[in-house]
Structures are given as structure tokens and as C-alpha cells.
Design a protein around this motif. Sequence first.
Motif, PDB file in Angstrom:
ATOM      1  N   VAL A   1       3.786  88.776 122.918  1.00 61.18           N
ATOM      2  CA  VAL A   1       2.878  89.099 121.806  1.00 61.18           C
ATOM      3  C   VAL A   1       2.163  90.387 122.171  1.00 61.18           C
ATOM      4  N   HIS A   2       2.372  91.420 121.354  1.00 61.95           N
ATOM      5  CA  HIS A   2       1.732  92.712 121.591  1.00 61.95           C
ATOM      6  C   HIS A   2       0.601  92.890 120.582  1.00 61.95           C
ATOM      7  N   LEU A   3      -0.602  93.074 121.080  1.00 62.81           N
ATOM      8  CA  LEU A   3      -1.764  93.315 120.224  1.00 62.81           C
ATOM      9  C   LEU A   3      -2.133  94.787 120.338  1.00 62.81           C
ATOM     10  N   ILE A   4      -1.894  95.528 119.264  1.00 67.90           N
ATOM     11  CA  ILE A   4      -2.105  96.972 119.271  1.00 67.90           C
ATOM     12  C   ILE A   4      -3.299  97.284 118.367  1.00 67.90           C
ATOM     13  N   GLY A   5      -4.299  97.916 118.913  1.00 72.43           N
ATOM     14  CA  GLY A   5      -5.484  98.232 118.122  1.00 72.43           C
ATOM     15  C   GLY A   5      -6.756  97.894 118.876  1.00 72.43           C
ATOM     16  N   GLU A   6      -7.731  97.296 118.145  1.00 70.25           N
ATOM     17  CA  GLU A   6      -9.046  97.012 118.727  1.00 70.25           C
ATOM     18  C   GLU A   6      -9.237  95.514 118.993  1.00 70.25           C
ATOM     19  N   HIS A   7      -8.241  94.898 119.652  1.00 75.25           N
ATOM     20  CA  HIS A   7      -8.323  93.458 119.919  1.00 75.25           C
ATOM     21  C   HIS A   7      -9.136  93.156 121.172  1.00 75.25           C
TER      22      HIS A   7
ATOM     23  N   ILE B   1      -0.753  92.805 126.097  1.00 75.71           N
ATOM     24  CA  ILE B   1       0.540  92.106 126.034  1.00 75.71           C
ATOM     25  C   ILE B   1       0.388  90.723 126.650  1.00 75.71           C
ATOM     26  N   TRP B   2       0.747  89.725 125.876  1.00 78.93           N
ATOM     27  CA  TRP B   2       0.764  88.346 126.356  1.00 78.93           C
ATOM     28  C   TRP B   2       2.218  87.887 126.478  1.00 78.93           C
ATOM     29  N   GLU B   3       2.456  87.017 127.432  1.00 74.08           N
ATOM     30  CA  GLU B   3       3.784  86.432 127.619  1.00 74.08           C
ATOM     31  C   GLU B   3       3.673  84.919 127.702  1.00 74.08           C
ATOM     32  N   PHE B   4       4.665  84.229 127.154  1.00 69.71           N
ATOM     33  CA  PHE B   4       4.767  82.790 127.360  1.00 69.71           C
ATOM     34  C   PHE B   4       6.230  82.386 127.197  1.00 69.71           C
ATOM     35  N   THR B   5       6.545  81.189 127.633  1.00 75.10           N
ATOM     36  CA  THR B   5       7.938  80.738 127.565  1.00 75.10           C
ATOM     37  C   THR B   5       8.081  79.595 126.567  1.00 75.10           C
TER      38      THR B   5
ATOM     39  N   LYS C   1     -12.670  90.992 121.706  1.00 78.36           N
ATOM     40  CA  LYS C   1     -12.941  90.169 120.519  1.00 78.36           C
ATOM     41  C   LYS C   1     -12.847  88.675 120.819  1.00 78.36           C
ATOM     42  N   GLY C   2     -12.637  88.351 122.073  1.00 75.19           N
ATOM     43  CA  GLY C   2     -12.587  86.934 122.448  1.00 75.19           C
ATOM     44  C   GLY C   2     -11.273  86.256 122.136  1.00 75.19           C
ATOM     45  N   LEU C   3     -10.243  87.016 121.826  1.00 75.33           N
ATOM     46  CA  LEU C   3      -8.929  86.441 121.530  1.00 75.33           C
ATOM     47  C   LEU C   3      -8.181  86.142 122.824  1.00 75.33           C
ATOM     48  N   THR C   4      -7.484  85.002 122.854  1.00 75.29           N
ATOM     49  CA  THR C   4      -6.721  84.617 124.044  1.00 75.29           C
ATOM     50  C   THR C   4      -5.337  84.125 123.635  1.00 75.29           C
ATOM     51  N   LEU C   5      -4.462  84.114 124.615  1.00 78.48           N
ATOM     52  CA  LEU C   5      -3.119  83.583 124.374  1.00 78.48           C
ATOM     53  C   LEU C   5      -3.198  82.119 123.973  1.00 78.48           C
ATOM     54  N   GLU C   6      -4.116  81.388 124.574  1.00 76.31           N
ATOM     55  CA  GLU C   6      -4.273  79.972 124.223  1.00 76.31           C
ATOM     56  C   GLU C   6      -4.647  79.818 122.749  1.00 76.31           C
ATOM     57  N   ASP C   7      -5.477  80.728 122.231  1.00 75.29           N
ATOM     58  CA  ASP C   7      -5.811  80.710 120.799  1.00 75.29           C
ATOM     59  C   ASP C   7      -4.555  80.870 119.957  1.00 75.29           C
TER      60      ASP C   7
END
Length: 387
Positions: free
Chosen positions: A94-100, A31-35, A103-109
Motif C-alpha cells: 500500500v503506497h500512500l502518496i501525499g500528506e498522510h 509504503i506498507w507491506e503485508f502478506t 495523520k494517525g493512519l496505520t496499516l492496522e487501520d
Amino acid sequence: MENYFLGLEAVHPSCLAKIITGDKLPKKAIIWEFTNEIKPIDLYCYLQVKYGSPNGLQNFLRNDSSDNLIHWEWSLAGQFGIVSIQGHNFRTEVHLIGEHDGKGLTLEDFIQQIKADFKNHGKSMKSVRVELEKWTRFLNPYHRINSVVAKNIKSLNSLDVKVDEDRELVKFHEENLPKLEENWKYVRDKYDNAIGITFGLRSMLPVLAESFINLIIFVLAKPEIKKNERLLQNTIRQQIDIRVQSLHLNCIGFTRPIDYTDDVCKKFHTLMNERNDLLHGNVEVNKLKIGEVYFKGKVPVFVGYEDMWQSAMGISLSSVKYNTIFDDHAVVTNFIEFILDHLSKDLKEQVQYIMTNSELGYNPANGRLGSLFSDNIADFRVSVNEA
């Protein structure tokens, strides 16, 4: 991962439910958060343009009102699982459910990829935004003042001022002498608070009534007055007695004129006049006098003796008219109810509802007034357990 979030696809809610409740999707989530890294309105318009109407399951769980914890959700499918984007009261999640994971994924991406894609959908995003109703949020001045008055009345009651009993505590009786200094401190602190609160209430009570009248005019002014700023300002800036007596002429919903000769209005008008002397610091000796004394040269000859209580506390209590402050509060509440009773039943109920809302909304496009959000503010967090 480069452009991972731009290749997502919308999922039909029925398919989404099967995916989430099935056995094939790992029960892992990030789970990512931003405003405001992406403004919520920009993100909403972008997602609407690219994926159509919100398709997440949370859309089917929300109440048909603005009183929700989650207002909208898009659920999108990607190579590694589901990406759900939710609009909350205070943030975007942003909820990433699965095999994330891993994988090098970030909120900044996510933020950079989405913002970079705005240029490809700018015109369509603007069209979506134009279709949204724009409301101006503003504080309800009547509610704000009424809340402060209510809190001060409660605080004043909690001080438990009992003049006769407190006066006895500081008399020079033999049984008082061991605790006389302590008693004076207790009494002084209590009455300093009482005098300060009373003075504040004395200033606010007439303002409370005036803010109510102005709220009535703002809500119920006739269309020809509302749409003419000069007429509206002229109506609001009239003397308070003229404003009150003209309500049935300038506003809709009044079943009869206000009889300003009624005792309720007379008491209110007296209160307003006293407020003016207080706020403007008018020096009127007859209204401010606290007694008389004679002098022979520089020798005072008292008309009558006062005790220390009267000099220390009594004069201050009299100066703010402590003895009548609760009655004066009743004068204002009675006046407000008196005005409300002149409205038709349906409009009276609407105005009473508006009075209870700390925040209101105004739609400048059509002049509509509304209550946009509940006064109860809530938030929550989802706890994610590592597998």
C-alpha cells in the motif's frame, strides 16, 4: 482515522498521471507491506467490486503474462492524497502518496477497515471470484528428477576421478611414503563421494525415464482416457514396456508406434531391470559376486592377490558400476529423445517446453494444462527517502 480507507474514490489513469507528475502533490510517500492478513484473492475481489477494474499506472506497464513484479494495482484518491494498492509476487503493498504522514493512519487501520467492509460486498465478491479461473499448481516430477540428476552428474564430473592416477598415489612406492596417509585420506574422501553419487544416480536414472513416460501420458492422453480416472490409472500402472508400446494407442500426437525392439529401447529395458534389483535389494549371487576364494579349513587360499586399492576402492566402484554411469545416463537421454521423435512436430515442441518447467498448472474445470509462472523468481523493494 476512522473509516478513512473506506471513503477513497477511484481515479481515472489520465488524471492520476497528471496528479503524480504535477507540482501540487507533495513527493512524500509511505509504503506498507503485508502478506496474508488480508488474503490477496479476497482483496482483489473486494477492490474489483468496489472500484471496478484495476486503474493504477502499473497495470499499463506490466507484460501480458504472469511474469511481472507487480500484477495489479488500484490507485484511489482520498483527503490526504493517493492510496495505491499493489499485488506483488510475495506480498501486498500500500503506497500512500501525499500528506498522510502525521495523520494517525496505520496499516492496522487499513486492514481492519477493509476486512470489516467485506460483509457489505460478500455476495458481489463471490460473483467476481466465480469468474476467475482456478488453477491447481503442482510440481513437475520429471523436471525435479532431471534437475537432481543433472546436478549429480555435474558433481561427479567435478570430482575428477582418474582411477589409474589415483591408484598410483596410494601405492607403497618409496616416493609416496612421506604423504601416504594424506594421499589415502584424499583418495578415500573423493571416492566415497563418487560412490555415493553414483549409487544415487543408478537409482534415479530409470525413475527419470519413467517419470518422462508418465508425463507424456498425463499431457497427451486421449480425452476418453483423461476423463475416466480408472482408465487413466490403468494406463499409468501398466508395466513400463507396455506403457511405452501403448503410447500411440493411449495418447494423441504419435505419428507411429514405438518399436520396442529398437536398440535404444533394449538398452533402456536392461537399465530398468538392473534398477529393480538395486531398489528391491534382490540377492542374486551371480550379479553381486566380487570374486572367488578357496579355503582349507579356516585357511584362505586366494585365486589371485589383490592390492589394498582393489579391496578398499575397486570393489565399491564395481558394486555401483561407476565405469558405466555416464553411458547409462546417455541411455536414458537417448530413450527420451527417441520417444519425442515419434511425436508430431508441434506436440513435440509443446512437450519439450513443459519438460523445462519446474511448476505446472492444471485447470480442473476444463482439463487444461499450463505453465503458470516463470522459473525465474524476482523481487524488489522501493526505497523511500524522507523529505
